[in-house]
Motif scaffolding. Structure first.
Motif, PDB file in Angstrom:
ATOM      1  N   SER A 151      -8.186  -2.624  11.807  1.00 42.14           N
ATOM      2  CA  SER A 151      -6.884  -3.238  11.486  1.00 42.14           C
ATOM      3  C   SER A 151      -6.677  -4.509  12.286  1.00 42.14           C
ATOM      4  O   SER A 151      -6.182  -5.511  11.759  1.00 42.14           O
ATOM      5  N   ASP A 201      -5.599  -2.999   4.046  1.00 45.69           N
ATOM      6  CA  ASP A 201      -5.769  -2.117   5.206  1.00 45.69           C
ATOM      7  C   ASP A 201      -5.460  -0.672   4.825  1.00 45.69           C
ATOM      8  O   ASP A 201      -4.302  -0.275   4.763  1.00 45.69           O
ATOM      9  N   GLU A 202      -6.477   0.085   4.552  1.00 46.81           N
ATOM     10  CA  GLU A 202      -6.355   1.485   4.136  1.00 46.81           C
ATOM     11  C   GLU A 202      -5.280   1.676   3.067  1.00 46.81           C
ATOM     12  O   GLU A 202      -4.326   2.432   3.255  1.00 46.81           O
TER      13      GLU A 202
HETATM   14 MG    MG Z   1      -6.346   0.785  11.179  1.00 49.04          MG
END
Ligand code: MG
Ligand code: ADP
Length: 257
Positions: free
Chosen positions: A48, A178-179
């Motif tokens: 991240s 991000d995910e």
């Molecule tokens: Mg992360």
């Protein structure tokens, strides 16, 4: 020819510390137009933080990122870089979209208003045209039927599809994810991955932090495995999943695959 081989994003010697904690140690990466790069690795490995540096949501400690014709530079090398970075960030944010795990839609705006907000506010775009385009984007992610709904009336998968349409409305050159499916109930993961797959097939340059190894294997043309603030593996899905060079990656895959 030379022009087309110029990377969209070029990362040199990127390091990021939070105080004493060295989160990114030395990242070098060139990303070319149309590449779909999956970034994988254990929790806390810096995935991240890496994405957030690319979008200047974090200050760089040292090193350099060239993106869309401007540069971000580490502030440890020269404190003045902070001012230059802030200036560059304005350009970068227009070129680089980001989709978060938690969707982050504006709760008091409708789906359509969410998609229209940035082009109208940031780009000062014409409202009627923006609306027409927003509806087209909502259709692209299969959400045009919910244009007047509010985010709380939608499933997580639907909200994430709206968030993707909202990002596309800014016409970014690159999208960072991000995910994007980590907060979703399992039944809604597929619909979001399908939208991302369509984007990839349409030639969008994408960097996707994900735990969806199926997506990484099938859709990405490049997989980067991060651990301890380094990119330890960087290759095709076949190379990284089937023939990882490092013990760290082998160990990681033995647990999750
Ligand atoms: Mg992360
Ligand atoms: P990942 O996304 O791979 O799980 P992160 O980039 O979120 O990893 O975090 C990497 C490390 O940096 C972790 O140890 C995390 O606790 C730390 N970290 C992340 N953000 C901050 C912050 N704002 N302040 C201090 N430490 C942070």
């Amino acid at each position: 020819m030379a022009e087309s081989r110029k990377p969209v994003i070029s990362v040199h010697d990127l390091a990021k510390n939070y105080g004493e904690l060295k989160v990114l140690r030395k990242i070098d990466m060139d990303i070319y137009k149309g590449e779909v790069v999956s970034v994988i690795g254990p929790s806390g490995s810096g995935k991240s933080t890496f994405l957030r540096c690319l979008n200047y949501l974090e200050e760089l400690t040292s090193g350099e990122i060239d993106i869309g014709g401007v540069s971000l530079k580490g502030i440890d090398e020269d404190k003045h870089n902070k001012k230059l970075n802030e200036k560059a960030a304005k350009v970068i944010r227009k070129n680089v979209g980001m989709v978060f795990q938690q969707f982050n839609l504006w709760p008091h705006k409708t789906v359509l208003e969410n998609v229209m907000e940035c082009p109208v506010q940031v780009k000062k775009a014409n409202k009627e045209e923006t609306k027409k385009k927003a509806m087209e984007l909502l259709a692209r992610v299969g959400m045009d039927g919910k244009a007047d709904a509010y985010p709380t009336q939608l499933s997580g998968g639907q909200q994430q599809r709206v968030a993707i349409a909202r990002t596309l409305a800014m016409e970014p050159e690159v999208i960072l994810f991000d995910e994007p499916t980590s907060a979703l109930d399992p039944e809604f993961v597929g619909e979001v991955l399908n939208v991302m797959k369509d984007l990839a097939q349409a030639g969008m340059t994408m960097i996707v932090v994900t735990h969806e190894m199926g997506f990484a294997a099938e859709v990405a043309n490049r997989v980067c495995f991060m651990d301890g603030g380094y990119v330890i593996e960087d290759g095709t899905p076949e190379e990284v999943f089937k023939h990882p060079k490092s013990d760290r990656a082998k160990q990681f895959f033995s647990k999750i695959l």
